[in-house]
Structure formats: structure tokens, C-alpha cells
Design a protein around this motif. Structure first.
Motif, PDB file in Angstrom:
ATOM      1  N   ALA A 198       0.833  -1.211   0.000  1.00  0.00           N
ATOM      2  CA  ALA A 198       0.000   0.000   0.000  1.00  0.00           C
ATOM      3  C   ALA A 198       0.860   1.249   0.000  1.00  0.00           C
ATOM      4  O   ALA A 198       2.054   1.216   0.293  1.00  0.00           O
ATOM      5  N   ASP A 199       0.190   2.361  -0.312  1.00  0.00           N
ATOM      6  CA  ASP A 199       0.746   3.696  -0.117  1.00  0.00           C
ATOM      7  C   ASP A 199       0.401   4.082   1.325  1.00  0.00           C
ATOM      8  O   ASP A 199      -0.780   4.157   1.692  1.00  0.00           O
ATOM      9  N   ILE A 200       1.411   4.330   2.121  1.00  0.00           N
ATOM     10  CA  ILE A 200       1.187   4.531   3.559  1.00  0.00           C
ATOM     11  C   ILE A 200       0.301   5.757   3.837  1.00  0.00           C
ATOM     12  O   ILE A 200      -0.364   5.812   4.873  1.00  0.00           O
ATOM     13  N   THR A 201       0.269   6.693   2.890  1.00  0.00           N
ATOM     14  CA  THR A 201      -0.536   7.903   3.117  1.00  0.00           C
ATOM     15  C   THR A 201      -2.031   7.621   3.085  1.00  0.00           C
ATOM     16  O   THR A 201      -2.823   8.479   3.451  1.00  0.00           O
ATOM     17  N   ALA A 235      12.111   9.884   7.568  1.00  0.00           N
ATOM     18  CA  ALA A 235      12.477  11.275   7.292  1.00  0.00           C
ATOM     19  C   ALA A 235      13.993  11.425   7.207  1.00  0.00           C
ATOM     20  O   ALA A 235      14.746  10.447   7.279  1.00  0.00           O
ATOM     21  N   ASN A 236      14.445  12.665   7.054  1.00  0.00           N
ATOM     22  CA  ASN A 236      15.871  12.967   7.220  1.00  0.00           C
ATOM     23  C   ASN A 236      16.008  13.879   8.438  1.00  0.00           C
ATOM     24  O   ASN A 236      15.008  14.339   8.996  1.00  0.00           O
ATOM     25  N   SER A 237      17.244  14.139   8.839  1.00  0.00           N
ATOM     26  CA  SER A 237      17.436  14.781  10.146  1.00  0.00           C
ATOM     27  C   SER A 237      16.939  16.232  10.194  1.00  0.00           C
ATOM     28  O   SER A 237      16.730  16.770  11.272  1.00  0.00           O
ATOM     29  N   GLY A 254      11.401  15.704   1.959  1.00  0.00           N
ATOM     30  CA  GLY A 254      12.372  15.147   1.028  1.00  0.00           C
ATOM     31  C   GLY A 254      11.623  14.363  -0.022  1.00  0.00           C
ATOM     32  O   GLY A 254      10.485  14.686  -0.344  1.00  0.00           O
ATOM     33  N   GLY A 255      12.253  13.311  -0.534  1.00  0.00           N
ATOM     34  CA  GLY A 255      11.602  12.481  -1.545  1.00  0.00           C
ATOM     35  C   GLY A 255      10.978  11.248  -0.910  1.00  0.00           C
ATOM     36  O   GLY A 255      10.704  11.231   0.289  1.00  0.00           O
ATOM     37  N   GLY A 256      10.764  10.230  -1.706  1.00  0.00           N
ATOM     38  CA  GLY A 256      10.286   8.934  -1.215  1.00  0.00           C
ATOM     39  C   GLY A 256       9.032   9.038  -0.368  1.00  0.00           C
ATOM     40  O   GLY A 256       8.141   9.844  -0.635  1.00  0.00           O
ATOM     41  N   VAL A 257       8.989   8.243   0.670  1.00  0.00           N
ATOM     42  CA  VAL A 257       7.801   8.214   1.526  1.00  0.00           C
ATOM     43  C   VAL A 257       7.634   9.545   2.269  1.00  0.00           C
ATOM     44  O   VAL A 257       6.507  10.001   2.512  1.00  0.00           O
ATOM     45  N   ASP A 258       8.740  10.184   2.578  1.00  0.00           N
ATOM     46  CA  ASP A 258       8.712  11.492   3.250  1.00  0.00           C
ATOM     47  C   ASP A 258       7.978  12.515   2.375  1.00  0.00           C
ATOM     48  O   ASP A 258       7.063  13.231   2.851  1.00  0.00           O
ATOM     49  N   GLY A 259       8.347  12.571   1.104  1.00  0.00           N
ATOM     50  CA  GLY A 259       7.693  13.500   0.185  1.00  0.00           C
ATOM     51  C   GLY A 259       6.210  13.193   0.052  1.00  0.00           C
ATOM     52  O   GLY A 259       5.374  14.105   0.058  1.00  0.00           O
ATOM     53  N   PRO A 293       6.757   2.229   7.241  1.00  0.00           N
ATOM     54  CA  PRO A 293       7.316   1.944   5.921  1.00  0.00           C
ATOM     55  C   PRO A 293       8.603   1.145   6.114  1.00  0.00           C
ATOM     56  O   PRO A 293       9.020   0.893   7.252  1.00  0.00           O
ATOM     57  N   CYS A 294       9.235   0.776   5.021  1.00  0.00           N
ATOM     58  CA  CYS A 294      10.500   0.017   5.101  1.00  0.00           C
ATOM     59  C   CYS A 294      11.634   1.036   5.261  1.00  0.00           C
ATOM     60  O   CYS A 294      12.301   1.412   4.275  1.00  0.00           O
ATOM     61  N   ILE A 295      11.835   1.458   6.495  1.00  0.00           N
ATOM     62  CA  ILE A 295      12.758   2.566   6.810  1.00  0.00           C
ATOM     63  C   ILE A 295      14.167   2.273   6.279  1.00  0.00           C
ATOM     64  O   ILE A 295      14.675   1.154   6.436  1.00  0.00           O
ATOM     65  N   SER A 296      14.769   3.289   5.695  1.00  0.00           N
ATOM     66  CA  SER A 296      16.165   3.274   5.204  1.00  0.00           C
ATOM     67  C   SER A 296      16.409   2.453   3.952  1.00  0.00           C
ATOM     68  O   SER A 296      17.535   2.463   3.433  1.00  0.00           O
ATOM     69  N   THR A 297      15.401   1.737   3.466  1.00  0.00           N
ATOM     70  CA  THR A 297      15.688   0.808   2.357  1.00  0.00           C
ATOM     71  C   THR A 297      15.507   1.428   0.976  1.00  0.00           C
ATOM     72  O   THR A 297      15.658   0.732  -0.027  1.00  0.00           O
ATOM     73  N   GLY A 298      15.186   2.719   0.929  1.00  0.00           N
ATOM     74  CA  GLY A 298      15.071   3.414  -0.356  1.00  0.00           C
ATOM     75  C   GLY A 298      16.344   4.201  -0.628  1.00  0.00           C
ATOM     76  O   GLY A 298      17.426   3.625  -0.789  1.00  0.00           O
ATOM     77  N   VAL A 299      16.207   5.512  -0.597  1.00  0.00           N
ATOM     78  CA  VAL A 299      17.344   6.420  -0.851  1.00  0.00           C
ATOM     79  C   VAL A 299      18.528   6.114   0.067  1.00  0.00           C
ATOM     80  O   VAL A 299      19.685   6.230  -0.346  1.00  0.00           O
ATOM     81  N   TYR A 300      18.278   5.713   1.286  1.00  0.00           N
ATOM     82  CA  TYR A 300      19.358   5.483   2.251  1.00  0.00           C
ATOM     83  C   TYR A 300      20.085   4.152   2.063  1.00  0.00           C
ATOM     84  O   TYR A 300      21.093   3.892   2.735  1.00  0.00           O
ATOM     85  N   GLY A 301      19.566   3.291   1.182  1.00  0.00           N
ATOM     86  CA  GLY A 301      20.344   2.168   0.672  1.00  0.00           C
ATOM     87  C   GLY A 301      20.529   0.951   1.575  1.00  0.00           C
ATOM     88  O   GLY A 301      21.338   0.070   1.269  1.00  0.00           O
TER      89      GLY A 301
HETATM   90  N1  AR6 Z   1       4.125   4.530   1.006  1.00  0.00           N
HETATM   91  C1  AR6 Z   1       4.859   3.537   1.555  1.00  0.00           C
HETATM   92  N2  AR6 Z   1       6.164   3.321   1.291  1.00  0.00           N
HETATM   93  C2  AR6 Z   1       6.756   4.170   0.417  1.00  0.00           C
HETATM   94  C3  AR6 Z   1       6.072   5.246  -0.199  1.00  0.00           C
HETATM   95  C4  AR6 Z   1       4.694   5.403   0.120  1.00  0.00           C
HETATM   96  N3  AR6 Z   1       3.961   6.388  -0.395  1.00  0.00           N
HETATM   97  N4  AR6 Z   1       6.939   5.899  -1.009  1.00  0.00           N
HETATM   98  C5  AR6 Z   1       8.121   5.253  -0.925  1.00  0.00           C
HETATM   99  N5  AR6 Z   1       8.005   4.206  -0.079  1.00  0.00           N
HETATM  100  P1  AR6 Z   1      12.703   6.221   1.214  1.00  0.00           P
HETATM  101  P2  AR6 Z   1      14.835   6.120   3.245  1.00  0.00           P
HETATM  102  C6  AR6 Z   1       9.003   3.217   0.344  1.00  0.00           C
HETATM  103  O1  AR6 Z   1      13.686   6.510   0.140  1.00  0.00           O
HETATM  104  O2  AR6 Z   1      15.542   5.049   2.493  1.00  0.00           O
HETATM  105  C7  AR6 Z   1      13.760  10.925   1.780  1.00  0.00           C
HETATM  106  O3  AR6 Z   1      14.131  11.863   0.807  1.00  0.00           O
HETATM  107  C8  AR6 Z   1      10.200   2.974  -0.543  1.00  0.00           C
HETATM  108  O4  AR6 Z   1       9.840   2.142  -1.630  1.00  0.00           O
HETATM  109  O5  AR6 Z   1      11.418   6.967   1.223  1.00  0.00           O
HETATM  110  O6  AR6 Z   1      14.678   5.971   4.723  1.00  0.00           O
HETATM  111  C9  AR6 Z   1      13.960  11.462   3.190  1.00  0.00           C
HETATM  112  O7  AR6 Z   1      13.732  12.837   3.279  1.00  0.00           O
HETATM  113  C10 AR6 Z   1      11.134   2.275   0.434  1.00  0.00           C
HETATM  114  O8  AR6 Z   1      10.769   0.904   0.555  1.00  0.00           O
HETATM  115  O9  AR6 Z   1      13.358   6.446   2.700  1.00  0.00           O
HETATM  116  C11 AR6 Z   1      15.395  11.118   3.459  1.00  0.00           C
HETATM  117  O10 AR6 Z   1      16.266  12.086   2.923  1.00  0.00           O
HETATM  118  C12 AR6 Z   1      10.808   2.953   1.762  1.00  0.00           C
HETATM  119  O11 AR6 Z   1       9.581   3.663   1.551  1.00  0.00           O
HETATM  120  C13 AR6 Z   1      15.587   9.807   2.740  1.00  0.00           C
HETATM  121  O12 AR6 Z   1      14.631   9.813   1.663  1.00  0.00           O
HETATM  122  C14 AR6 Z   1      11.861   3.921   2.250  1.00  0.00           C
HETATM  123  O13 AR6 Z   1      12.411   4.657   1.159  1.00  0.00           O
HETATM  124  C15 AR6 Z   1      15.294   8.636   3.630  1.00  0.00           C
HETATM  125  O14 AR6 Z   1      15.625   7.467   2.942  1.00  0.00           O
END
Ligand code: AR6
Length: 171
Positions: free
Chosen positions: A13-16, A27-29, A34-39, A118-126
């Protein structure tokens, strides 16, 4: 140990869109979006979320802070800052566990009973998802006493498969 009634589930699902007491933001600090789930969370909650976050003066990696959910269906957002993956020798696993533990602790202090992560850190944070999943699940099992339902919100089918396997005890 978690209460016997604690329900853990994985959802694609989309967490929103989730209607629970709180959704967790990766989030970031700066906490200023930001992008991803935060955005996605900031877009769905509206500009008042950014103002509420500004008043929090940031958040350290592994810690968690609370705001209202504003236009989200969820009543609150718990903002946590995951570790950036740097190969696994910089305390990333401990810091990731701290994100889950401190989010649960904050939710408990506010009597929140249903949460989605959400799956914390597994997107942009690698952070590799196959390493993050067991950390998330173990920490929530260890610290989830008293909650009614905790959802692992997966944005991809690959993540959903990882969580389903972990919940079933096959990984
Ligand atoms: N609903 C649920 N999960 C999501 C959504 C959504 N709408 N969008 C993305 N994901 P990331 P991080 C998943 O990159 O790695 C931001 O810019 C995504 O597929 O959002 O912790 C912050 O501001 C992945 O599985 O977060 C920070 O700068 C997961 O959410 C940085 O990215 C986390 O990916 C944090 O990086």
C-alpha cells in the motif's frame, strides 16, 4: 514479550492512505521533507505538516518525533530518521532497530494503538531490504507489547514478499 493480541501484518500500500492512529515517516534529520515516503507524506498531509516539523528542530538518526497527521487519514505522524547504509560497519543495524523501538515508545507514550511502518532506510538510504526486514520484525516483536495492530507497509511487491516470508517464519 508482545501482548497475545498484537496483530502484525504486511500490506502492499501507499502509507498515506492508511487510517491508523499513526503512520511512521522515514524522514531525514532536518524533518523538513524530502523524496520517497517522506515526500508523499508531506504532500498528502499538506503544508501544516512542514510548519509542525519546523518547530521540532530536527531529529537525530535513530530517534523519533511526533506531529499531527493534518490532512492524512492517520491521526499522527511519527517521524524517524533511519541510518544511511555505509556497508554495515557503522552501527546501521543498531540505529535501524532504534528507529523502530523509539517510534513504538513514542506511540505508547501517546496511547496510540495502531501503527504503520514503511521500510525505513531501504530506499534512498540504501539499507539492503533483506537485512532490514528481520531487524524491523524482531524489534517490533520485542517492543510491541500493548499495541492492537502494527502494519509493515510495503510499497513494492518485492518488499511484501520479504515481509510475508519473515512473518511466516520462513526467513
Ligand atoms: N508509502 C509507503 N512506502 C513508500 C512510499 C509510500 N507512499 N513511497 C516510498 N516508499 P525512502 P529512506 C518506500 O527513500 O531510504 C527521503 O528523501 C520505498 O519504496 O522513502 O529511509 C527522506 O527525506 C522504500 O521501501 O526512505 C530522506 O532524505 C521505503 O519507503 C531519505 O529519503 C523507504 O524509502 C530517507 O531514505
Amino acid at each position: 514479550m508482545p501482548s497475545p493480541s498484537l496483530l502484525l501484518r504486511a500490506l502492499h500500500a501507499d502509507i498515506t492512505t492508511l487510517d491508523c492512529d499513526a503512520i511512521v515517516n522515514a524522514a531525514n534529520s532536518s524533518l523538513l521533507g524530502g523524496g520517497g515516503v517522506d515526500g508523499a507524506i508531506h504532500r498528502a498531509a499538506g503544508p501544516a505538516l512542514r510548519e509542525a516539523c519546523r518547530a521540532l528542530n530536527g531529529c537525530r538518526t535513530g530517534e523519533a518525533k511526533l506531529t499531527p497527521g493534518f490532512r492524512l487519514p492517520a491521526r499522527y505522524v511519527i517521524h524517524t530518521v533511519g541510518p544511511i547504509w555505509r556497508g554495515g560497519r557503522q552501527d546501521e543495524a543498531t540505529l535501524l532497530a532504534a528507529c523502530y523501538r523509539n517510534s513504538l515508545e513514542l506511540a505508547r507514550q501517546h496511547d496510540l494503538r495502531t501503527l504503520a511502518f514503511p521500510c525505513i532506510s531501504t530506499g534512498v538510504y540504501g539499507f539492503p531490504a533483506h537485512l532490514a526486514t528481520p531487524i524491523a520484525l524482531r524489534t517490533v516483536r520485542e517492543h510491541g507489547a500493548g499495541f492492537d495492530e502494527i502494519t509493515f507497509c510495503c510499497f513494492s511487491t518485492a518488499d511484501l514478499r520479504l515481509y510475508e516470508a519473515a512473518l511466516a517464519g520462513t526467513k
